[in-house]
Design an enzyme around this catalytic site. Structure first.
Site, PDB file in Angstrom:
ATOM      1  NE  ARG A  30    -132.289  69.416 -16.343  1.00  0.00           N
ATOM      2  CZ  ARG A  30    -132.815  70.311 -17.182  1.00  0.00           C
ATOM      3  NH1 ARG A  30    -133.986  70.094 -17.735  1.00  0.00           N
ATOM      4  NH2 ARG A  30    -132.155  71.390 -17.483  1.00  0.00           N
ATOM      5  CD  GLU A  52    -114.113  45.133 -23.904  1.00  0.00           C
ATOM      6  OE1 GLU A  52    -115.161  44.469 -23.767  1.00  0.00           O
ATOM      7  OE2 GLU A  52    -114.090  46.384 -23.917  1.00  0.00           O
ATOM      8  CD  GLU A  95    -118.761  47.599 -20.451  1.00  0.00           C
ATOM      9  OE1 GLU A  95    -118.815  48.524 -19.616  1.00  0.00           O
ATOM     10  OE2 GLU A  95    -118.320  47.739 -21.585  1.00  0.00           O
ATOM     11  CG  HIS A 109    -120.513  49.362 -16.478  1.00  0.00           C
ATOM     12  ND1 HIS A 109    -119.276  49.952 -16.341  1.00  0.00           N
ATOM     13  CD2 HIS A 109    -120.680  48.605 -15.365  1.00  0.00           C
ATOM     14  CE1 HIS A 109    -118.725  49.580 -15.181  1.00  0.00           C
ATOM     15  NE2 HIS A 109    -119.573  48.758 -14.569  1.00  0.00           N
ATOM     16  N   GLY A 124    -118.247  53.408 -26.849  1.00  0.00           N
ATOM     17  CA  GLY A 124    -119.399  54.119 -26.300  1.00  0.00           C
ATOM     18  C   GLY A 124    -119.301  55.623 -26.371  1.00  0.00           C
ATOM     19  NE  ARG A 146    -119.670  53.107 -12.514  1.00  0.00           N
ATOM     20  CZ  ARG A 146    -118.362  53.059 -12.799  1.00  0.00           C
ATOM     21  NH1 ARG A 146    -117.956  52.950 -14.041  1.00  0.00           N
ATOM     22  NH2 ARG A 146    -117.463  53.134 -11.851  1.00  0.00           N
ATOM     23  CG  ASP A 201    -122.732  52.375 -20.077  1.00  0.00           C
ATOM     24  OD1 ASP A 201    -123.657  51.553 -20.200  1.00  0.00           O
ATOM     25  OD2 ASP A 201    -121.582  52.065 -19.713  1.00  0.00           O
ATOM     26  CG  HIS A 202    -121.525  57.954 -21.548  1.00  0.00           C
ATOM     27  ND1 HIS A 202    -121.522  58.102 -20.168  1.00  0.00           N
ATOM     28  CD2 HIS A 202    -120.385  57.304 -21.859  1.00  0.00           C
ATOM     29  CE1 HIS A 202    -120.392  57.595 -19.683  1.00  0.00           C
ATOM     30  NE2 HIS A 202    -119.697  57.100 -20.686  1.00  0.00           N
ATOM     31  CB  THR A 250    -114.709  55.944 -17.419  1.00  0.00           C
ATOM     32  OG1 THR A 250    -115.033  54.824 -18.241  1.00  0.00           O
ATOM     33  CG2 THR A 250    -113.270  56.344 -17.667  1.00  0.00           C
ATOM     34  CB  THR A 251    -113.854  50.853 -16.529  1.00  0.00           C
ATOM     35  OG1 THR A 251    -115.275  50.816 -16.531  1.00  0.00           O
ATOM     36  CG2 THR A 251    -113.313  49.595 -15.923  1.00  0.00           C
ATOM     37  CG  ASN A 290    -120.908  51.434 -23.290  1.00  0.00           C
ATOM     38  OD1 ASN A 290    -121.772  52.197 -22.879  1.00  0.00           O
ATOM     39  ND2 ASN A 290    -120.113  50.769 -22.479  1.00  0.00           N
ATOM     40  NE  ARG A 317    -120.683  56.563 -11.919  1.00  0.00           N
ATOM     41  CZ  ARG A 317    -119.355  56.580 -11.841  1.00  0.00           C
ATOM     42  NH1 ARG A 317    -118.647  56.915 -12.888  1.00  0.00           N
ATOM     43  NH2 ARG A 317    -118.737  56.275 -10.721  1.00  0.00           N
ATOM     44  CG  HIS A 318    -124.109  55.069 -16.801  1.00  0.00           C
ATOM     45  ND1 HIS A 318    -124.135  53.707 -16.682  1.00  0.00           N
ATOM     46  CD2 HIS A 318    -122.805  55.434 -16.823  1.00  0.00           C
ATOM     47  CE1 HIS A 318    -122.894  53.267 -16.646  1.00  0.00           C
ATOM     48  NE2 HIS A 318    -122.057  54.270 -16.710  1.00  0.00           N
ATOM     49  CG  HIS A 328    -111.991  52.210 -21.551  1.00  0.00           C
ATOM     50  ND1 HIS A 328    -111.488  53.468 -21.345  1.00  0.00           N
ATOM     51  CD2 HIS A 328    -112.944  52.041 -20.610  1.00  0.00           C
ATOM     52  CE1 HIS A 328    -112.101  54.021 -20.309  1.00  0.00           C
ATOM     53  NE2 HIS A 328    -112.996  53.178 -19.852  1.00  0.00           N
TER      54      HIS A 328
HETATM   55  N1  PXP Z   1    -115.335  48.218 -22.782  1.00  0.00           N
HETATM   56  C1  PXP Z   1    -115.428  48.216 -21.438  1.00  0.00           C
HETATM   57  C2  PXP Z   1    -115.140  46.955 -20.716  1.00  0.00           C
HETATM   58  C3  PXP Z   1    -115.836  49.359 -20.728  1.00  0.00           C
HETATM   59  O1  PXP Z   1    -115.922  49.340 -19.379  1.00  0.00           O
HETATM   60  C4  PXP Z   1    -116.188  50.516 -21.459  1.00  0.00           C
HETATM   61  C5  PXP Z   1    -116.690  51.733 -20.736  1.00  0.00           C
HETATM   62  O2  PXP Z   1    -117.908  51.434 -20.130  1.00  0.00           O
HETATM   63  C6  PXP Z   1    -116.078  50.477 -22.868  1.00  0.00           C
HETATM   64  C7  PXP Z   1    -115.633  49.312 -23.492  1.00  0.00           C
HETATM   65  C8  PXP Z   1    -116.430  51.648 -23.711  1.00  0.00           C
HETATM   66  O3  PXP Z   1    -115.502  52.677 -23.477  1.00  0.00           O
HETATM   67  P1  PXP Z   1    -115.736  54.092 -24.144  1.00  0.00           P
HETATM   68  O4  PXP Z   1    -116.996  54.653 -23.599  1.00  0.00           O
HETATM   69  O5  PXP Z   1    -114.514  54.863 -23.742  1.00  0.00           O
HETATM   70  O6  PXP Z   1    -115.827  53.871 -25.631  1.00  0.00           O
END
Ligand code: PXP
Length: 238
Positions: free
Chosen positions: A18, A151, A70, A43, A213, A45, A9-10, A100-101, A7, A49-50, A191
């Site tokens: 920035r 999942e 996602e 993801h 992620g 959103r 996202d970050h 987060t979720t 993942n 945000r990301h 997660h």
């Molecule tokens: N799986 C799902 C469905 C999620 O929503 C997320 C967070 O976006 C992750 C996995 C990854 O979680 P983490 O960033 O805590 O590893």
């Protein structure tokens, strides 16, 4: 051995801090793929945000492994998913104020809307997974909704405050996982998984995909720090 969905996202979170062009999650996805990632997870959103719409489009064109999107069941996002055609959509709950979720999607409470979105995505040729808590009732309804995969939310396991609590959360995942496999569902988990807590989850019988992620992006920042600083020092030592 489960497959690894990375993942990213970050990576986009750092860019959005920035509102600039770096680091580009599209580049990060390529590097993750070169390193052996079996899938790239993002993801989109509602608050953007990301990950941005442009990221989804470009990643769909460039990712060669499985692209897992996602998303919540919001209409705008459903339309983007259908237009973009990722290999897989994982439906998740989404609250604007959350960091987060926070929990799994309650497919019992939201059965009607989730069912409608599952049908539309599947009719568009997209595989659907549902991100749910490790509970039999949630798994049984997921099966009834006709998805290929679920999942299981590993957050309670990851956040357990003691070894005993962690052990009992792991057992919940094992039991729920066995039930899901019995139902013929593909079993994914994710997660809060980290380099410290992932191994017992990877060993759960039947688990075929882990989505990770934050911990991977966190480590990437640190293992890359020395090289990044050295390169900047070299540039300015003129
Ligand atoms: N799986 C799902 C469905 C999620 O929503 C997320 C967070 O976006 C992750 C996995 C990854 O979680 P983490 O960033 O805590 O590893």
């Amino acid at each position: 051995m489960p497959k690894l969905g990375v993942n990213i996202d970050h990576v986009a979170t750092i860019r959005q801090a920035r509102r600039t062009i770096e680091p580009d999650p599209v580049w990060a996805a390529s590097l993750a793929e070169l390193a052996g990632a079996d899938g790239i997870t993002i993801h989109l959103r509602e608050d953007r945000r990301h990950i941005q719409d442009r990221d989804v489009r470009l990643l769909r064109e460039t990712v060669q492994v499985k692209l897992n999107l996602e998303m919540a069941t919001a209409e705008e996002i459903v339309e983007i998913a259908i237009a973009t055609q990722p290999h897989q959509v994982t439906l998740v709950p989404e609250k604007r104020e959350e960091v987060t979720t926070e929990g799994g999607l309650d497919v019992i409470q939201h059965r009607e809307r989730v069912g409608e979105v599952v049908d539309r995505l599947q009719n568009a040729g997209i595989e659907v997974s549902l991100f749910i808590d490790p509970e039999r009732d949630q798994i049984a309804v997921s099966k009834e909704l006709g998805v290929q995969a679920i999942e299981l939310h590993t957050g309670c396991y990851a956040d357990a405050a003691s070894e005993t609590a962690q052990h009992s959360e792991l057992q919940r995942l094992i039991d729920a996982g066995a039930f899901a496999v019995e139902q013929g569902l593909l079993l994914h988990m994710g997660h809060g998984l980290t380099y410290r807590n992932v191994v017992p989850v990877a060993l759960i019988p039947g688990v075929s995909e882990l989505n990770i992620g934050h911990s991977i992006v966190s480590r990437a920042v640190l293992v890359g720090m020395e090289r990044a600083v050295r390169e900047m020092k070299e540039l300015i030592s003129i």
